[in-house]
Design a protein around this motif. Structure first.
Motif, short mmCIF file in Angstrom:
data_model
loop_
_atom_site.label_atom_id
_atom_site.label_comp_id
_atom_site.label_asym_id
_atom_site.label_seq_id
_atom_site.Cartn_x
_atom_site.Cartn_y
_atom_site.Cartn_z
N ARG A 1 0.74 -1.23 -0.04
CA ARG A 1 -0.12 0.01 -0.06
C ARG A 1 1.00 1.24 0.05
O ARG A 1 2.01 1.20 0.54
CB ARG A 1 -0.70 0.05 1.29
N VAL A 2 0.39 2.30 -0.78
CA VAL A 2 1.25 3.39 -0.67
C VAL A 2 0.63 4.70 -0.19
O VAL A 2 -0.65 4.77 -0.89
CB VAL A 2 1.81 3.81 -2.18
N ASP A 3 1.04 5.41 0.63
CA ASP A 3 0.44 6.60 1.13
C ASP A 3 1.34 7.80 0.56
O ASP A 3 2.53 7.70 0.53
CB ASP A 3 0.45 6.91 2.55
N GLU A 4 0.53 8.84 -0.06
CA GLU A 4 1.57 10.17 -0.73
C GLU A 4 1.25 11.24 -0.05
O GLU A 4 -0.05 11.64 0.40
CB GLU A 4 0.94 9.81 -2.00
N TRP A 5 2.11 11.99 0.42
CA TRP A 5 2.05 13.13 1.03
C TRP A 5 2.41 14.29 -0.08
O TRP A 5 3.67 14.23 -0.50
CB TRP A 5 2.78 13.68 2.33
N PRO A 6 1.31 15.00 -0.53
CA PRO A 6 1.86 16.06 -1.61
C PRO A 6 2.35 17.35 -1.15
O PRO A 6 1.92 17.53 0.04
CB PRO A 6 0.70 16.12 -2.64
N VAL A 7 3.38 17.86 -1.83
CA VAL A 7 3.74 19.33 -1.04
C VAL A 7 2.66 20.27 -1.76
O VAL A 7 2.05 20.40 -2.54
CB VAL A 7 5.22 19.77 -1.79
N PRO A 8 2.74 21.62 -0.96
CA PRO A 8 1.58 22.47 -1.26
C PRO A 8 1.97 22.97 -2.73
O PRO A 8 3.26 22.86 -3.08
CB PRO A 8 1.91 23.60 -0.18
N GLN A 9 1.07 23.70 -3.13
CA GLN A 9 1.17 24.25 -4.78
C GLN A 9 2.38 25.18 -4.82
O GLN A 9 2.75 26.02 -3.80
CB GLN A 9 -0.19 24.74 -4.93
N HIS A 10 3.00 24.97 -5.94
CA HIS A 10 4.10 25.90 -6.42
C HIS A 10 5.28 25.88 -5.48
O HIS A 10 6.13 26.77 -5.56
CB HIS A 10 3.62 27.22 -6.23
N ARG A 11 5.45 24.54 -4.62
CA ARG A 11 6.75 24.50 -3.81
C ARG A 11 7.18 23.25 -4.36
O ARG A 11 6.53 22.23 -4.68
CB ARG A 11 6.27 24.73 -2.56
N THR A 12 8.50 22.91 -4.03
CA THR A 12 9.21 21.71 -3.91
C THR A 12 9.95 21.50 -2.78
O THR A 12 10.26 22.20 -1.88
CB THR A 12 10.06 21.58 -5.28
N ILE A 13 10.22 20.12 -2.60
CA ILE A 13 11.06 19.76 -1.27
C ILE A 13 12.54 20.05 -2.00
O ILE A 13 12.91 19.19 -2.82
CB ILE A 13 10.86 18.21 -1.15
N VAL A 14 13.32 20.72 -1.15
CA VAL A 14 14.67 20.94 -1.47
C VAL A 14 15.77 20.29 -0.50
O VAL A 14 16.83 19.72 -1.07
CB VAL A 14 15.04 22.48 -1.44
N ALA A 15 15.23 19.81 0.39
CA ALA A 15 16.18 18.97 1.53
C ALA A 15 15.44 18.23 2.29
O ALA A 15 14.33 18.38 2.58
CB ALA A 15 17.29 19.83 2.24
#
Length: 1206
Positions: free
Chosen positions: A541-555
């Motif tokens: 099973r896969v749970d996904e946490w998406p980042v808020p809009q217009h942002r990305t994870i950098v670290a």
């Protein structure tokens, strides 16, 4: 030390001496495992042979700050462990015990019996212990002998009696052995000469008739005194005694080894004698007599045998046939040939340890005992018993190893005859190139600082990855299951098994790059990618946490229960694993002041639910520590400003020696900067404060940090231009200290690294280098200097690097050795067609009086190969070498070699000398002979000087110009009193080293064409090497083991350079010397004879220092102090350590370092580094006296080494 000195140096050993002067075997840990204690200069080292792995491990190395003269192990009856008795130059007998729990030597007894120093009438030269551990006998070279009775008291502690005297005036002792007599009164055997009569007889007749005696001394345990029980004359050439097994094991008695024969002798028993077999061969001199130089007796159940070694390295097996205590026969046969040794040790597990006299020490395994081979055996029935008569010579044919097999070589630089520090491989730190060894076992060594790595896998990948991770599937898995590779636009997952292959059904998102991977909780995995966090459960099973809009994870940073990610907006989002196995997001996001460049969550401490801190690095060059406690989540605890933005962070627990606790680890924050600097700082587990920061420059590339495991302990892998490993080394054998070490790996530069664990490789590392995936392991953390070698033919004398190209030239020469042309001639003349030559690196070259073998060799140090070898003919031997650019030849550079013809060493004379000129071809890789010029004496020193050649020939200094047929002499002057051994120059100034009279400053006056000595030394130093530190100052070493720095007075220096004044030539001599005297700036006794000294740097961006090398294999440095404050600190520390940690063998440290001249201007760094080995209470006490914390003290001592060297 004189506080008036205005020059202060800090002396450190980078590599301890590797020459073994003595070795003894025993069960020092008390665990029924045999160990070897060896003496290396002033160091006492405990080696533990591992019979299963066939390796020898160094357990402990302790500097006793004294000269170890003799060494023996003994065991009290009924005891399970052996003690060590040490005879040193302290005038005291020392009994040591090894304590395995603390890994240190403990001094049990220290008994004074005489003056300090190595004197001929002070006992300490010879030592023997009764086999049953009841007494020990310690003797001097002349007159004095003492017996100590050893016993135990009611508390089962070792006791030692007052000394019992067995003195005898006018007596010289040559050898000593303790007889095996079972439980009868202990008996000690000596080889003695009474010179009383020959001393009184001026005619010399008494000296001709003098006799060498074998003498028995008996210790009467009932009456408690020593009596001279028996004596018998033996051959005058007798040099060694070996005790024969006695009591229930054998007949007792001794083997007396003399020139050409071995004899069995015992009181009231008949003598038996066998010859020492000589080598058979066309090049061998059939009349050359052999002597035994070392040997060992080994007892087995119901039998015993001896292995005796001759000066050629041949081992002979000696056995006795006996009945009812009466010996019937003595037998000798050739066994095998090994390196010439100072000590041999046979282990019960079937190994032979050979402490080599020169070159690497060797560890052999017995294949068989040589009983069933075809080798001829010589028995005593066929030879005369009278030791004063000649014995008929016997011969044998040497052959390759049959009974022994080499399982390990322990690297040794002894003897080290010359060295240069150069950076030829474009590393950020230079390498050390050295000439080591003697005879055919000598070598050209390349030494570089770093840990050795073993590559397991190197495979090319479809693209260029930017990161790699390994992960387990379940928390309780032993090995990793997946390798995850991240590319700019995707992710590749490989499974680890018998083979490594790609898998696609893992639940990982393969269409995006990966930022972090972690095995979470019991059995789930997470993948952090720029657009979110993917939580993969065990049931896929896969749970996904998406980042808020217009942002990305950098670290991102993860551990088994926590995840922290930084968004491009500068916010930090924190998750924790709930008890339901789901990731729970903390509702508030933490806003940072700048863009986040790095994050780190520490590992979860044992017994805790979470790591308490999150470290955040921002592009405003700061690191903030945030709390993760439920009451104060994401609150800022502390902040540290940096010199550059952090590129990588890592919080981890590591062992720490500064806390006094051996069980509790300390939490560290490791910081890597974009500028290539690495910092390590202590993170307080309660307050989150950052203290005790240490820095190190790693290279001109950003530093990435990864936690790895090495030898079962946590370590940090730091990647910059090259990989580095930070680890805690307990009791490092090389540094004599313990604590955090940061050492480069000898490996390719990596972009990313991670820990790797599989069945084939439980403790490895995986890394990315360009398009390649590499898996490697680190073998040995104790050995931080790696050596590669090029074999040489003869004993090397000097080396030279080409001025422009990475090529070295060595000159080699061996006395009393047949040259190749003579060997070829003998072989071609051999009537019986015997042309087989034995490999010289094992058997050596054939020897012959008055012959020299010598060659010039061209070596490529990069590819480690010999490019050209020029053998010298007509009994010439090369002793000096220089590269000279002759102005008359358009400044073309030539190689100049100085040789001696028919050189005799004692008394020193030669028929003449020659100077050979060679032209460099093919970028210096080939030499072309031009011509040679005869000189009245051998030129022992050559140097390029103002476009001409400067040569030291005997006492004369000469200038030569290059002519068509030979060199043309242009100037000459007598400047030395014995003979010139070395030359250095700057401008018109020449520093001339004399064999006995230190250095003389000479100026060459061009207009007068004259050499004018203007300043010399007042101490007669037997100079071995010199270097100019600056225009006025010279550093050098002498053959008594001193290092010194002398300086010319400023006034004398200015006068010498004055062009207008001619009064220097007319100036009067002062006390038969030059008009001025040199001032002594610094003086130190390191105990090894310096053979080379050079002003250089050892680390990239480090400061200038003096690197010196010693004959016994020492590499040391002298570091100048920058400020007075540092000097005062280390001077005070040195004083405290002399009181708190007195030398183990009882020598006074200050007197030891002032052996010939009082120590001046030098602080002993080897003693200062022993601070880290003291008990915590003592360290606290000394730190309090200096108004500092223990941690500060540790940092200051470690910085002195790490800032300038390794």
């Amino acid at each position: 030390m004189a506080t008036t000195s205005n020059m202060f140096m800090y002396s450190l050993s980078l590599l301890p001496p590797s020459a073994i002067t003595q070795a003894c075997l025993g069960t020092f840990s008390g665990k029924r495992q045999q160990e070897i204690v060896i003496a290396q200069g002033s160091r006492l080292t405990l080696l533990r042979p591992d019979a299963t792995a066939a390796k020898v491990h160094t357990v402990l190395s302790h500097d006793v700050f004294g000269i170890i003269r003799c060494l023996s192990s003994f065991r009290l009856a009924g005891s399970l462990k052996d003690y060590i008795i040490v005879g040193s130059d302290s005038g005291r007998i020392t009994i040591l015990e090894y304590i395995p729990a603390q890994n240190r030597f403990n001094r049990v007894h220290l008994e004074t019996f005489g003056k300090s120093g190595v004197r001929r009438v002070i006992p300490g030269q010879y030592l023997a212990c009764d086999p049953k551990g009841r007494a020990c006998f310690i003797a001097s070279v002349e007159k004095n002998k003492l017996v100590y009775v050893l016993n135990r008291n009611a508390q089962a502690e070792l006791t030692i009696s007052s000394p019992l005297e067995a003195h005898r005036p006018h007596t010289l002792v040559y050898a000593l052995a303790a007889l095996d007599v079972g439980y009868e009164n202990p008996i000690f055997a000596c080889l003695e000469v009474d010179y009383g009569e020959s001393d009184q007889d001026p005619t010399g007749k008494a000296f001709e008739e003098i006799e060498k005696q074998l003498v028995y001394y008996e210790l009467d345990l009932g009456l408690n005194h020593v009596v001279r029980k028996w004596s018998e004359p033996v051959a005058r050439s007798s040099n060694l005694l070996f005790s024969v097994a006695g009591g229930t094991d054998g007949p007792s008695g001794v083997l007396v080894c003399s020139e050409d024969s071995v004899s069995y002798k015992h009181m009231n028993r008949s003598t038996h004698r066998v010859p020492i077999p000589r080598r058979k061969g066309v090049c061998e001199d059939p009349n050359r007599r052999r002597m035994i130089i070392s040997g060992v007796m080994h007892k087995m159940r119901g039998a015993f045998f001896f292995l005796l070694q001759s000066e050629d390295g041949d081992l002979f097996k000696v056995t006795l046939e006996y009945e009812n205590g009466e010996v019937n026969k003595l037998k000798i046969k050739y066994f095998d040939t090994v390196a010439i040794s100072t000590s041999l040790c046979i282990l019960k597990s079937g190994f032979l340890f050979v402490a080599a006299e020169g070159g690497d020490h060797q560890f052999y395994q017995f294949e068989k005992l040589g009983d069933d081979d075809e080798e001829a055996e010589f028995t005593s029935d066929n030879y005369t018993n009278d030791m004063l008569e000649e014995v008929k010579p016997e011969y044998f044919k040497p052959r390759p190893l049959e009974n022994l097999v080499l399982v390990e070589s322990l690297p040794s630089l002894n003897p080290m005859l010359d060295a240069k520090v150069e950076n030829l491989s474009d590393d950020d730190a230079p390498q050390i190139y050295a000439l080591c060894g003697q005879g055919a076992r000598s070598s050209f060594r390349v030494m570089r600082h770093g840990l050795e790595t073993t590559e397991i896998v190197a495979s090319e990948l479809p693209g260029i990855p930017n990161a790699v991770w390994t992960t387990k599937i379940r928390a309780d898995d032993e090995y990793d299951a997946y390798i995850i590779l991240s590319f700019t636009n995707g992710t590749l997952v490989l499974s680890i098994g018998e083979t490594v292959e790609e898998v696609t059904d893992t639940g990982f998102l393969s269409s995006a790059a990966t930022i972090a991977v972690q095995q979470l909780g019991e059995d789930s995995l997470i993948q952090v990618h720029p657009k979110g966090i993917r939580h993969i459960h065990a049931d896929k099973r896969v749970d996904e946490w998406p980042v808020p809009q217009h942002r990305t994870i950098v670290a991102a940073s993860t551990n088994a229960r926590q995840v922290a990610v930084a968004l491009s907006s500068g916010e930090i989002v924190y998750f924790e694993l709930g008890f339901d196995g789901q990731l729970a997001e903390y509702e508030e996001k933490k806003e940072m002041s700048g863009n986040v460049t790095a994050l780190s969550l520490g590992e979860i401490p044992e017994g805790r639910l979470r790591s308490s801190f999150l470290a955040v690095g921002c592009d405003d060059s700061t690191v903030r520590v945030l709390s993760l406690d439920p009451d104060s989540t994401l609150e800022s605890k502390s902040v540290q400003a940096l010199t550059s933005p952090p590129s990588s962070l890592c919080i981890m627990y590591m062992p720490d020696t500064s806390t006094g606790s051996t069980t509790k680890d300390t939490l560290y924050l490791h910081i890597g900067l974009f500028s290539g600097v690495y910092l390590r700082t202590v993170l307080d587990t309660v307050t989150g404060e950052l203290t005790d920061t240490r820095t190190r420059f790693l290279g001109l590339k950003q530093v990435r940090l990864f936690k790895v495991m090495c030898e079962g302990k946590p370590a940090i892998l730091a990647l910059s231009l090259k990989p580095w490993l930070g680890y805690t080394q307990a009791g490092a054998a090389s540094t004599g200290g313990q604590g955090f070490m940061l050492t480069p790996l000898i490996y390719e530069g990596l972009e990313w690294g991670w820990t790797f664990s599989s069945e084939q490789c439980p403790e490895g590392m995986v890394g990315i280098q360009g398009q390649n995936l590499r898996i490697f392991t680190i073998e040995n953390l104790a050995q931080s200097v790696q050596q590669e070698s090029v074999p040489l033919s003869y004993t090397p004398r000097k080396m030279l690097k080409h001025p422009d190209y990475p090529v070295f030239y060595t000159i080699e020469a061996d006395a009393n050795t047949l040259a190749p042309i003579t060997r070829q001639k003998l072989i071609s003349e051999a009537a019986n067609g015997e042309t087989e030559e034995l490999p010289p690196d094992v058997f050596g070259y054939p020897r012959a009086e008055g012959h020299w073998a010598s060659c010039i060799r061209v070596i490529d140090p990069i590819s480690k190969e010999t490019l050209q070898k020029i053998e010298l003919e007509e009994n010439e031997a090369a002793f000096s070498i220089a590269a000279v650019n002759f102005e008359s030849q358009d400044n073309e550079t030539f190689l100049v070699v100085g040789t001696a013809k028919d050189l005799q060493l004692t008394p020193r004379k030669a028929s003449c000398g020659y100077i050979h000129i060679y032209r460099f071809d093919n970028n210096g890789r080939e030499l072309e002979f031009i011509h040679k010029t005869q000189t009245p004496d051998p030129p022992m020193a050559l140097l390029a000087f103002q476009g001409r050649l400067l040569a030291g020939i005997g006492k004369n200094l000469r200038i030569y110009e290059l002519g068509m047929k030979q060199l043309l002499r242009k100037a000459q002057g007598v400047v030395a009193s014995t003979f010139i051994t070395g030359l250095q120059t700057q401008g018109s100034r020449i520093i001339v080293s004399d064999a006995q009279e230190s250095v003389t400053y000479v100026v060459y006056k061009y207009q007068d064409n004259a050499f004018v000595p203007f300043c010399d030394d007042m101490v007669p130093r037997y100079t071995t090497c010199t270097t100019m530190v600056d225009y006025e100052t010279t550093a050098g070493g002498d053959k008594f083991g001193n290092l010194w720095i002398v300086r010319c007075p400023q006034k004398a220096s200015d006068e010498a350079d004055d062009v207008s004044g001619n009064y220097l030539i007319q100036e009067k001599q002062y006390l038969q010397g030059a008009p001025n005297r040199l001032n002594l700036m610094a003086h130190f006794y390191p105990q090894d004879i310096p053979t080379s000294i050079q002003k250089t740097q050892l680390v990239g961006g480090g400061r200038d220092l003096l690197v010196w090398t010693g004959l016994m294999g020492t590499i040391g440095i002298l570091v100048p102090f920058v400020g007075r404050e540092e000097v005062d600190f280390f001077q005070t520390l040195e004083g405290h350590l002399r009181q708190e940690d007195p030398p183990l063998a009882g020598r006074d440290h200050l007197i030891y370092r002032s052996y010939y001249v009082p120590v001046k201007g030098v602080i002993d760094g080897d003693l200062c580094e022993r601070y880290t080995l003291l008990s915590y209470d003592k360290r606290q006490k000394i730190a309090a006296e200096l108004d500092r914390s223990v941690r500060e003290m540790d940092r200051k001592i470690a910085d002195m080494r790490s800032r300038v060297a390794f």
